[in-house]
Write a protein that holds these residues in place. Structure first.
Motif, PDB file in Angstrom:
ATOM      1  N   THR A  90       2.682  -1.467   5.407  1.00  0.00           N
ATOM      2  CA  THR A  90       2.229  -2.819   5.718  1.00  0.00           C
ATOM      3  C   THR A  90       1.527  -2.773   7.068  1.00  0.00           C
ATOM      4  O   THR A  90       2.158  -2.482   8.084  1.00  0.00           O
ATOM      5  CB  THR A  90       3.419  -3.802   5.795  1.00  0.00           C
TER       6      THR A  90
ATOM      7  N   ALA B  28       5.837   2.798   1.223  1.00  0.00           N
ATOM      8  CA  ALA B  28       5.098   1.542   1.195  1.00  0.00           C
ATOM      9  C   ALA B  28       4.686   1.151   2.616  1.00  0.00           C
ATOM     10  O   ALA B  28       5.525   1.089   3.510  1.00  0.00           O
ATOM     11  CB  ALA B  28       5.963   0.449   0.587  1.00  0.00           C
TER      12      ALA B  28
ATOM     13  N   ILE C 117       0.858  -1.176   0.000  1.00  0.00           N
ATOM     14  CA  ILE C 117       0.000   0.000   0.000  1.00  0.00           C
ATOM     15  C   ILE C 117       0.897   1.230   0.000  1.00  0.00           C
ATOM     16  O   ILE C 117       1.759   1.364   0.858  1.00  0.00           O
ATOM     17  CB  ILE C 117      -0.887   0.025   1.266  1.00  0.00           C
ATOM     18  N   ASP C 118       0.723   2.115  -0.986  1.00  0.00           N
ATOM     19  CA  ASP C 118       1.431   3.395  -0.956  1.00  0.00           C
ATOM     20  C   ASP C 118       0.632   4.344  -0.092  1.00  0.00           C
ATOM     21  O   ASP C 118      -0.586   4.437  -0.242  1.00  0.00           O
ATOM     22  CB  ASP C 118       1.571   3.985  -2.360  1.00  0.00           C
ATOM     23  N   GLY C 119       1.304   5.036   0.819  1.00  0.00           N
ATOM     24  CA  GLY C 119       0.574   5.905   1.722  1.00  0.00           C
ATOM     25  C   GLY C 119       1.386   7.098   2.185  1.00  0.00           C
ATOM     26  O   GLY C 119       2.599   7.189   1.975  1.00  0.00           O
TER      27      GLY C 119
END
Length: 101
Positions: A71, A69, A2-4
Motif C-alpha cells: 500500500t 501486499a 498491489i502484490d510486490g
C-alpha cells in the motif's frame, strides 16, 4: 491491493507485538533504494509464523527480500518535506544467512 517484491536492508530490529485479539505479529522497517538512488522506507507487518521467525532472526542492516501486499503512502519529515513510503503485509521472505564451518 498491489502484490510486490521489495528488497533492501532491515532498518532497526524487528519487533514482536500482540493484537487486541491476542494473536502475535511482527513489525519492522526495510530501507530500500530506488532506481534513482533515493531511499524509501517499507513498513512491514507479518502474520505468518515462518515470516515472523525469519524477520526476528535478522539484525539491523541485514539484507532481506519480501513479497506481499503493498500500500503506497506518504509522510512528512521534520523539515516539512513530503516523502514516499510503502506499507507491506509480508507473505514470504528471502534472507541470506551466514554459513558456519
Amino acid at each position: 491491493m498491489i502484490d510486490g517484491l521489495v528488497g533492501g536492508r532491515l532498518y532497526g530490529e524487528a519487533q514482536i507485538r500482540t493484537g487486541q485479539n491476542g494473536k502475535r505479529f511482527v513489525t519492522c522497517k526495510v530501507r530500500a533504494t530506488t532506481n534513482d538512488g533515493d531511499t524509501i522506507f517499507v513498513n512491514v507487518i507479518a502474520f505468518d509464523d515462518e515470516v515472523q521467525t525469519a524477520l526476528l532472526a535478522l539484525s539491523d542492516a541485514d539484507s532481506v527480500a519480501l513479497s506481499g501486499a503493498l500500500t503506497p503512502k506518504v509522510w512528512t519529515d521534520k523539515n516539512g518535506l513530503i516523502k514516499p513510503a510503502v506499507d507491506m503485509v509480508a507473505h514470504k521472505v528471502l534472507v541470506g544467512y551466514r554459513g558456519e564451518s
